[in-house]
Scaffold this motif. Sequence first.
Motif, PDB file in Angstrom:
ATOM      1  N   ALA A 140      -7.495   8.388  -0.591  1.00 17.45           N
ATOM      2  CA  ALA A 140      -6.426   9.388  -0.468  1.00 17.45           C
ATOM      3  C   ALA A 140      -5.496   9.322  -1.673  1.00 17.45           C
ATOM      4  N   PHE A 141      -5.139   8.118  -2.089  1.00 16.81           N
ATOM      5  CA  PHE A 141      -4.274   7.961  -3.263  1.00 16.81           C
ATOM      6  C   PHE A 141      -4.962   8.512  -4.506  1.00 16.81           C
ATOM      7  N   TYR A 168       1.375  10.889  -4.495  1.00 19.39           N
ATOM      8  CA  TYR A 168       1.671   9.727  -3.668  1.00 19.39           C
ATOM      9  C   TYR A 168       2.416   8.598  -4.378  1.00 19.39           C
ATOM     10  N   TRP A 193       3.638   7.022   3.429  1.00 22.93           N
ATOM     11  CA  TRP A 193       3.352   8.395   3.840  1.00 22.93           C
ATOM     12  C   TRP A 193       2.838   8.483   5.273  1.00 22.93           C
ATOM     13  N   GLN A 194       2.545   7.345   5.890  1.00 14.89           N
ATOM     14  CA  GLN A 194       1.984   7.332   7.239  1.00 14.89           C
ATOM     15  C   GLN A 194       3.019   6.992   8.299  1.00 14.89           C
ATOM     16  N   ASN A 227      -7.269   4.766   2.506  1.00 18.74           N
ATOM     17  CA  ASN A 227      -5.993   4.881   1.793  1.00 18.74           C
ATOM     18  C   ASN A 227      -6.212   4.933   0.289  1.00 18.74           C
ATOM     19  N   ARG A 228      -7.128   4.125  -0.197  1.00 20.80           N
ATOM     20  CA  ARG A 228      -7.433   4.111  -1.631  1.00 20.80           C
ATOM     21  C   ARG A 228      -7.938   5.478  -2.071  1.00 20.80           C
ATOM     22  N   PHE A 246      -4.466  -1.461  -1.570  1.00 18.60           N
ATOM     23  CA  PHE A 246      -4.490  -0.624  -0.370  1.00 18.60           C
ATOM     24  C   PHE A 246      -4.981  -1.407   0.835  1.00 18.60           C
ATOM     25  N   MET A 262       0.291   4.221   0.331  1.00 15.97           N
ATOM     26  CA  MET A 262      -0.050   5.222   1.347  1.00 15.97           C
ATOM     27  C   MET A 262       0.637   4.945   2.686  1.00 15.97           C
ATOM     28  N   THR A 263       1.008   3.693   2.948  1.00 16.17           N
ATOM     29  CA  THR A 263       1.671   3.396   4.213  1.00 16.17           C
ATOM     30  C   THR A 263       3.058   4.038   4.288  1.00 16.17           C
ATOM     31  N   ASP A 277       0.860  -1.185   0.000  1.00 10.78           N
ATOM     32  CA  ASP A 277       0.000   0.000   0.000  1.00 10.78           C
ATOM     33  C   ASP A 277       0.899   1.238   0.000  1.00 10.78           C
TER      34      ASP A 277
END
Length: 156
Positions: free
Chosen positions: A83-84, A91, A52-53, A80-81, A75, A49-50, A47
């Motif tokens: 947000a991407f 991202y 960025w977290q 997260n999906r 994701f 987004m992870t 994922d």
Amino acid sequence: MPSFTLRHFVLLFLMAVGTVVAPAKTWAASPEVNLGYFNKLAMNGYDVMTYWQGGDPQKGDPEITAQHNGATWVFQSEENRQAFLSDPAKYAPQYGGYCAYAASQNAVADVDPFAWRIWDEKLYLNYSPQVRRIWASDIDANIEKANEFWPDLLKK
């Protein structure tokens, strides 16, 4: 015994992984997004987004996916999906998720999902932690070189 310099390390490394880090000409059929070797997913199923977290990257849930730039992204959550999808250019990793150092050398290479860095609000991945250290020795210069070659190096 002669001293072992960074130049020696880079040369030995490139010789050792010559089948993985190939000149751009041999990778002409490479897709714009690195799809890995086994699962054909962007980010090898991690994922994005992870990253960025904070913390370590995490695998996504195969039930939560999105299509972007001709690839399937996975994701951990619907949040997260979303947000991407709200800003994928922000991202998604640079150089299509291929190794940032290889791109600076006018080549492409797969990546280790744990060899990464966010720099100037952009995600960069590398072939290995060792290659990440080489790339990080002069990040701005390596990015400048990679930007000169990308995305044309995939078209050669």
